[in-house]
Design an enzyme around this catalytic site. Structure first.
Site, PDB file in Angstrom:
ATOM      1  N   ASP A  68      51.545  39.803  87.793  1.00 46.55           N
ATOM      2  CA  ASP A  68      52.784  39.098  88.105  1.00 46.55           C
ATOM      3  C   ASP A  68      52.459  37.609  88.166  1.00 46.55           C
ATOM      4  O   ASP A  68      51.424  37.222  88.719  1.00 46.55           O
ATOM      5  CB  ASP A  68      53.364  39.578  89.439  1.00 46.55           C
ATOM      6  CG  ASP A  68      54.827  39.169  89.583  1.00 46.55           C
ATOM      7  OD1 ASP A  68      55.609  39.412  88.650  1.00 46.55           O
ATOM      8  OD2 ASP A  68      55.188  38.592  90.623  1.00 46.55           O
ATOM      9  N   TYR A 149      58.524  27.955  81.424  1.00 44.63           N
ATOM     10  CA  TYR A 149      58.541  26.569  81.896  1.00 44.63           C
ATOM     11  C   TYR A 149      57.526  25.685  81.154  1.00 44.63           C
ATOM     12  O   TYR A 149      57.270  24.559  81.568  1.00 44.63           O
ATOM     13  CB  TYR A 149      58.261  26.528  83.404  1.00 44.63           C
ATOM     14  CG  TYR A 149      59.280  27.297  84.230  1.00 44.63           C
ATOM     15  CD1 TYR A 149      60.448  26.683  84.677  1.00 44.63           C
ATOM     16  CD2 TYR A 149      59.084  28.648  84.548  1.00 44.63           C
ATOM     17  CE1 TYR A 149      61.392  27.384  85.423  1.00 44.63           C
ATOM     18  CE2 TYR A 149      60.016  29.351  85.297  1.00 44.63           C
ATOM     19  CZ  TYR A 149      61.162  28.720  85.732  1.00 44.63           C
ATOM     20  OH  TYR A 149      62.091  29.414  86.464  1.00 44.63           O
ATOM     21  N   ARG A 176      46.945  32.861  83.660  1.00 44.50           N
ATOM     22  CA  ARG A 176      46.825  34.256  83.221  1.00 44.50           C
ATOM     23  C   ARG A 176      45.425  34.515  82.674  1.00 44.50           C
ATOM     24  O   ARG A 176      44.802  35.532  82.992  1.00 44.50           O
ATOM     25  CB  ARG A 176      47.881  34.549  82.142  1.00 44.50           C
ATOM     26  CG  ARG A 176      48.104  36.019  81.882  1.00 44.50           C
ATOM     27  CD  ARG A 176      49.300  36.269  80.996  1.00 44.50           C
ATOM     28  NE  ARG A 176      50.545  35.832  81.580  1.00 44.50           N
ATOM     29  CZ  ARG A 176      51.150  34.684  81.313  1.00 44.50           C
ATOM     30  NH1 ARG A 176      50.664  33.851  80.423  1.00 44.50           N
ATOM     31  NH2 ARG A 176      52.266  34.348  81.917  1.00 44.50           N
TER      32      ARG A 176
END
Ligand code: IMP
Length: 192
Positions: A68, A149, A176
């Site tokens: 997430d 974004y 990530r």
């Protein structure tokens, strides 16, 4: 050894499979026949990632990881945070960026960071892996690559946005990538 990546984004699954090597075969939610809308109702990235990985483990009894991610902006008390995907009430990237720029109008503190948390459930035990990248929110959009974004996020030490970087360059420094590297190091030591 098979491991579920609780994602339906085949691009993400393939990318991580390439990093993991051949000891572990990744299965997507689709591959294991999980078509459920998995709840994501936590207040933190860790809670949401954990909700997804535990859901799959409890329903399918397979080792599993879930991720997430989102954007935290200091002057907005950490928003959009876990609401990054639908901050404006819609999932439209343009609407979400517009709302951020509007709420930051006139503010000089534009510090922000992207964060990713990965929850791995292995043998019923949870392991968490985090990655983040510091930066700031620019005054206006620039660049055309990436998603979310990216056009308004400038990483620390750079003068271009994520959207102006090549995918390779972004993947070398992103939140990530950092979290995935930690997961992969752990998996390679556990499953070798
Ligand atoms: P997810 O948990 O990876 O699906 O990310 C949730 C939301 O956070 C996305 O829909 C984007 O709005 C935002 N986000 C996460 N990672 C990035 C990124 O690398 N660039 C831009 N936006 C991102």
């Amino acid at each position: 050894m098979e491991l579920v990546f609780a994602s339906n984004n085949q691009h993400k699954v393939d990318e991580v499979q390439a990093m993991i090597g051949t000891n572990i075969t990744l299965k997507s939610l689709n591959d294991i026949g999980c078509l459920d809308e998995i709840p994501e109702t936590g207040d933190t990235f860790a809670q949401n990632a954990g909700q997804k990985s535990r859901y799959v483990y409890s329903q399918f009894h397979m080792d599993c990881f879930a991720d997430d991610s989102g954007l935290e902006i200091d002057a907005l008390s950490g928003d959009p945070g876990v609401n990054s995907a639908h901050y404006s009430g819609s999932r439209d990237f343009e609407d979400n960026m517009s709302l951020v720029l509007e709420r930051l109008a006139g503010k000089t503190d534009r510090r922000a960071r992207f964060k990713t948390v990965i929850s791995l459930i292995k043998g019923g035990k949870e392991h968490l892996f985090e990655g983040s990248i510091e930066g700031f929110i620019s005054q206006q959009r620039s660049g055309s690559k990436g998603f979310g974004y990216d056009p308004i996020f400038v990483p620390e030490g750079y003068d271009i946005s994520f959207s102006e970087m090549s995918a390779d360059e972004k993947n070398r420094i992103s939140h990530r990538a950092k979290a995935m590297e930690k997961l992969i190091r752990f998996l390679n030591s556990e499953y070798s």
